[in-house]
Scaffold this active site. Structure first.
Site, short mmCIF file in Angstrom:
data_model
loop_
_atom_site.label_atom_id
_atom_site.label_comp_id
_atom_site.label_asym_id
_atom_site.label_seq_id
_atom_site.Cartn_x
_atom_site.Cartn_y
_atom_site.Cartn_z
N HIS A 1 0.87 -1.17 0.00
CA HIS A 1 0.00 0.00 0.00
C HIS A 1 0.91 1.23 0.00
CE1 HIS A 1 -2.74 3.01 1.77
NE2 HIS A 1 -3.75 2.18 1.52
N ASP B 1 3.48 -3.78 8.01
CA ASP B 1 2.21 -3.06 7.88
C ASP B 1 1.08 -4.05 8.16
OD1 ASP B 1 -0.19 -2.06 6.96
OD2 ASP B 1 0.59 -1.36 5.04
N GLN C 1 -4.02 -4.80 7.19
CA GLN C 1 -4.91 -5.86 6.72
C GLN C 1 -4.65 -7.17 7.45
OE1 GLN C 1 -7.32 -5.25 4.59
NE2 GLN C 1 -6.69 -3.24 3.85
N LYS D 1 -10.42 -0.68 10.32
CA LYS D 1 -10.61 -1.87 9.47
C LYS D 1 -10.96 -3.10 10.31
CE LYS D 1 -7.14 -0.28 6.13
NZ LYS D 1 -7.93 0.31 5.05
N CYS E 1 -4.64 2.17 -3.74
CA CYS E 1 -3.45 2.79 -3.14
C CYS E 1 -2.24 1.90 -3.31
CB CYS E 1 -3.66 3.11 -1.66
SG CYS E 1 -5.00 4.27 -1.36
#
Lengths: 150, 404
Positions: B115, B193, B196, B219, B358
């Site tokens: 991303h 990251d 997700q 999220k 993104c």
């Protein structure tokens, strides 16, 4: 809004005229002897329009576009090039304003013969998220004209 | 089990098929109630007042941090810094650690799956410090190419940054293998990251082996504008602050200032205490379902959607098989632009994402300008997939009446 209304608006949006211009774009390609080339992108969805314009005095002698994107952005560019070719800056300005008002839902220009095939994009007014797509080529044209007049 | 009733927005819109949870999830009533309850019973500025109400606000904020630390397997809760979300968390590391420790001739390794939030901060750090950004390429089925990854690593590597799970393709990256290679071949700081990852997988930070782990609350059923950064104490303590202001200071002299301890050192200004309380409620909500069940549920839905989309003539699917991904399916249909597809689906109340997600470096490698992405979460069921499939067939029909 009931979904059935929304569904009818979808049918109104994707008219055959739009899909025809999307799949068989007019005036698409590089333009030899272009005086201005303007890139316009919509980072949100990846639409890209490169507008190439040749002037004759303050009139648009010829214009072509390249790029890729959704049916609305590409069809709008294709139809715009057909309408604008040969017109002066003074003639283009009111057309641009009428088209902009139509897709933004500010005025019903769908019966306005001066907009030609672009009237088929009147359905965009019901889809605020798609107004930018319809205006992408027009914004490129505006930039090209502004650069011309300095 | 129908969890849709837990989510007021979904309960109020029975015809809505929300398939964009990878962008942001819907919020259960327990989270919305927690936000309201905080403001109605405990609202004061944490760490400021000597009065009872401020102490109550501080307690609630600290308790939220403890809940998140438990949920994410972090033994030292002071090493969980609340941020606005993943983006701010990664920028914190790139700024506070990166600018001090990366210099000319050094290398930063990222991946082509990232991303922009885990790509651009490193790219700009490399430009700003005269370092080189190196990008791990993908295999044809949307996995990281580990052979290529290995060749990028050396003693020059100062940062290795990768997503836990790809937002665009749903690929679950092999964190253990990536960490093992990075530790073996470099002395780099490893940044993961988790935007997700946390919503879909059972995350135990202390066992992952990464240095920094960033995540977002919105999220994972939590409120917007709250998330966090987890890091090792020794690194966080040596790093300068990211932002200056109230709460992060110890003594402010006329010409110098000393810093507060962790976690306050990295939480300048009035914190988003209500957001943290809401996020803790979200963690409790997911915990009650069980993260293993969350992933099982998503896999079941995404496997079905994947198979049914694959059966439609003209559909191209991107990324690994469903058994190796979270609840994301990314696809294109004939020459129907994803933006048009999303509009047509919207006409039937189906919310999907269309665009580059993104992840422009990834889109270039897939040689597409955009894809359509449907993402599933705890409240989705088979009726959402049924609607998606019907919508895709309808888009084919709408675009079918002009000959290709």
């Amino acid at each position: 809004m009931p979904l059935s209304d929304r569904s009818a608006q979808i049918s109104a949006l994707y008219q055959e005229m739009i899909l025809d211009h999307y799949r068989r774009p007019r005036n698409k390609g590089e333009l030899e002897g272009a005086d201005a080339s303007v890139a316009m992108k919509n980072p949100l969805c990846g639409d890209e329009i490169y507008l190439h314009v040749a002037f004759d005095g303050d009139a648009v002698r010829d214009l072509k576009f390249t790029g890729r994107g959704c049916s609305i952005s590409q069809a709008s560019a294709s139809m715009m090039t057909q309408l604008i070719k040969g017109k002066s800056a003074a003639e283009i300005e009111p057309l641009r304003d009428r088209f902009r008002d139509m897709v933004m839902g500010k005025a019903d220009a769908s019966e306005d013969a001066s907009l030609g095939s672009l009237r088929s994009l009147s359905g965009v007014a019901k889809f605020p998220a798609r107004v930018r797509c319809a205006l992408l080529a027009w914004n490129a044209l505006e930039t090209a004209l502004a650069e011309r007049s300095g | 089990m129908n969890r849709r009733a837990d989510f007021p927005l979904l309960a109020a819109n029975p015809d809505l098929h929300y398939l964009d949870s990878a962008a942001t999830s819907q919020k259960p009533a327990v989270v919305l109630d927690a936000l309201r309850e905080f403001y109605e019973t405990s609202n004061a500025n944490p760490h400021r007042g000597a009065y009872e109400l401020s102490v109550a606000a501080t307690d609630r904020y600290d308790a939220a941090r403890a809940t998140l630390a438990r949920f994410l397997g972090v033994a030292d809760a002071d090493c969980l810094i609340f941020t606005r979300g993943t983006t701010e968390a990664i920028n914190l590391v790139a700024s506070a650690w990166g600018w001090r420790n990366v210099g000319p001739g050094d290398e930063i390794v990222v991946t082509a799956l990232e991303h922009h939030a885990n790509f651009v901060p490193w790219q700009q750090l490399a430009i700003g410090r005269g370092a080189t950004l190196r990008i791990c390429e993908l295999t044809s089925d949307g996995h990281l190419d580990l052979d290529h990854f290995r060749t990028l690593l050396s003693s020059r590597t100062k940062v290795v940054a990768f997503a836990h799970v790809s937002n665009a393709l749903g690929t679950i990256n092999p964190v253990r293998e990536l960490v093992a290679l990075a530790r073996e071949l470099t002395g780099a700081v490893i940044v993961c990251d988790g935007a997700q990852g946390v919503p879909h997988l059972r995350v135990r930070y202390d066992e992952l082996g990464v240095d920094f782990y960033a995540f977002s609350g919105h999220k994972m059923c939590g409120p917007m504008a709250i998330g966090g950064l987890i890091g090792p104490r020794w690194l966080l303590e040596t790093m300068p602050p990211y932002q200056m202001g109230g709460d992060m200071i110890e003594f402010v002299h006329d010409q110098t200032t000393t810093w507060n301890v962790l976690p306050q050192k990295f939480e300048a200004g009035t914190p988003n205490a209500a957001g943290a309380v809401g996020l803790a409620a979200a963690a409790d909500y997911l915990d009650a379902i069980g993260m293993d069940e969350v992933l099982r549920h998503e896999r079941e839905l995404v496997s079905d959607a994947y198979a049914r989309l694959a059966a439609i003539d003209g559909v191209i699917l991107y990324g690994p098989p469903p058994s190796e991904r979270s609840g994301v399916v990314s696809f294109t249909l004939d020459d129907v632009h994803p933006h048009d597809l999303a509009t047509i689906l919207d006409g039937d109340g189906i919310c999907i994402r269309a665009g580059n997600h993104c992840a422009q470096p990834l889109m270039r490698r897939l040689d597409v300008s955009a894809t359509a992405r449907a993402s599933f979460y705890v409240y989705n069921d088979k009726s959402d997939t049924d609607a998606l499939i019907a919508g895709v067939l309808k888009a084919k029909e709408v675009f079918g009446h002009a000959a290709v």
